[in-house]
Write an enzyme that holds these catalytic residues in place. Structure first.
Site, PDB file in Angstrom:
ATOM      1  N   VAL A 119       0.900  -1.021   0.121  1.00 14.37           N
ATOM      2  CA  VAL A 119       0.025   0.076   0.001  1.00 14.37           C
ATOM      3  C   VAL A 119       0.980   1.156  -0.069  1.00 14.37           C
ATOM      4  CG1 VAL A 119      -1.990  -0.959   1.298  1.00 14.37           C
ATOM      5  CG2 VAL A 119      -0.204  -0.127   2.497  1.00 14.37           C
ATOM      6  N   SER A 120       0.468   2.414  -0.461  1.00 14.17           N
ATOM      7  CA  SER A 120       1.355   3.615  -0.711  1.00 14.17           C
ATOM      8  C   SER A 120       1.470   4.103   0.625  1.00 14.17           C
ATOM      9  CB  SER A 120       0.574   4.473  -1.645  1.00 14.17           C
ATOM     10  OG  SER A 120       0.486   3.858  -2.777  1.00 14.17           O
ATOM     11  N   THR A 121       0.584   4.272   1.680  1.00  7.81           N
ATOM     12  CA  THR A 121       0.779   5.044   2.874  1.00  7.81           C
ATOM     13  C   THR A 121       0.475   4.005   4.051  1.00  7.81           C
ATOM     14  OG1 THR A 121      -1.535   5.664   3.142  1.00  7.81           O
ATOM     15  CG2 THR A 121       0.039   7.144   1.838  1.00  7.81           C
TER      16      THR A 121
END
Length: 185
Positions: free
Chosen positions: A9-11
């Site tokens: 996931v990006s964050t």
């Protein structure tokens, strides 16, 4: 053949749960699932690095979606090619894409062509934007830090290039370059 999983996931606020659940349901053991909470724009991710160290020829890496391996097409293709060269297949569960077998080689070739086209488009758009900016008076490069008129006035006062360079703390070749640019001989 061993199954490995990769989820990203990006964050740090996003959850890996859905991806991990899908990987487990596809038969990946929990201890063989590698995860990252980081942008896909970089291939320097801890979970991905650990996965790269663990996999061997004949293994299969499962990823829930194509964009979870990497956001940038070129980097993603490079990863797929790297795994392919080691005899490791990559399968994307949701997208139904696999890099193993003859069809897999075709998929890698097609994805490589797409990545190359994307690089060319980015290059073209960048150049178009730069050209448009120049037409609108935008100047590129480092701002000049030497007062060219100061160099010119010292030269016109009869001071030589060596002395001008010493006074302004610049190279003598810079003095000559500025005088040449200003059409002074």
């Amino acid at each position: 053949m061993r199954l490995f999983g990769y989820a990203r996931v990006s964050t740090s606020q996003q959850s890996l749960d859905i991806q991990i659940r899908a990987l487990r349901e596809a038969g990946v053991k929990t201890n063989r699932i590698f995860t990252d909470k980081a942008s896909g724009s970089s291939v320097d991710r801890e979970g991905l690095e650990l996965l790269r160290m663990k996999v061997e020829e004949g293994d299969v890496i499962l990823v829930k979606k194509l964009d979870r391996l990497g956001r940038d097409t070129a980097d993603m293709i490079q990863l797929i090619k790297e795994f392919d060269a080691q005899g490791i297949a990559v399968r994307f569960i949701d997208d139904g894409i696999s890099t193993d077998g003859e069809m897999g080689k075709m998929v890698v070739t097609i994805l490589s062509a797409v990545a190359e086209a994307e690089r060319r488009r980015i290059f073209e758009r960048t150049n178009e934007g730069r050209y448009e900016a120049k037409l609108n008076g935008v100047k590129f490069g480092r701002k000049r830090s030497i007062d060219r008129h100061n160099v010119l006035s010292l030269h016109q006062a009869g001071i030589g290039a060596t002395e001008i360079a010493r006074k302004l703390k610049i190279a003598r070749s810079t003095v000559y370059k500025i005088l040449e640019e200003m059409k002074v001989t």
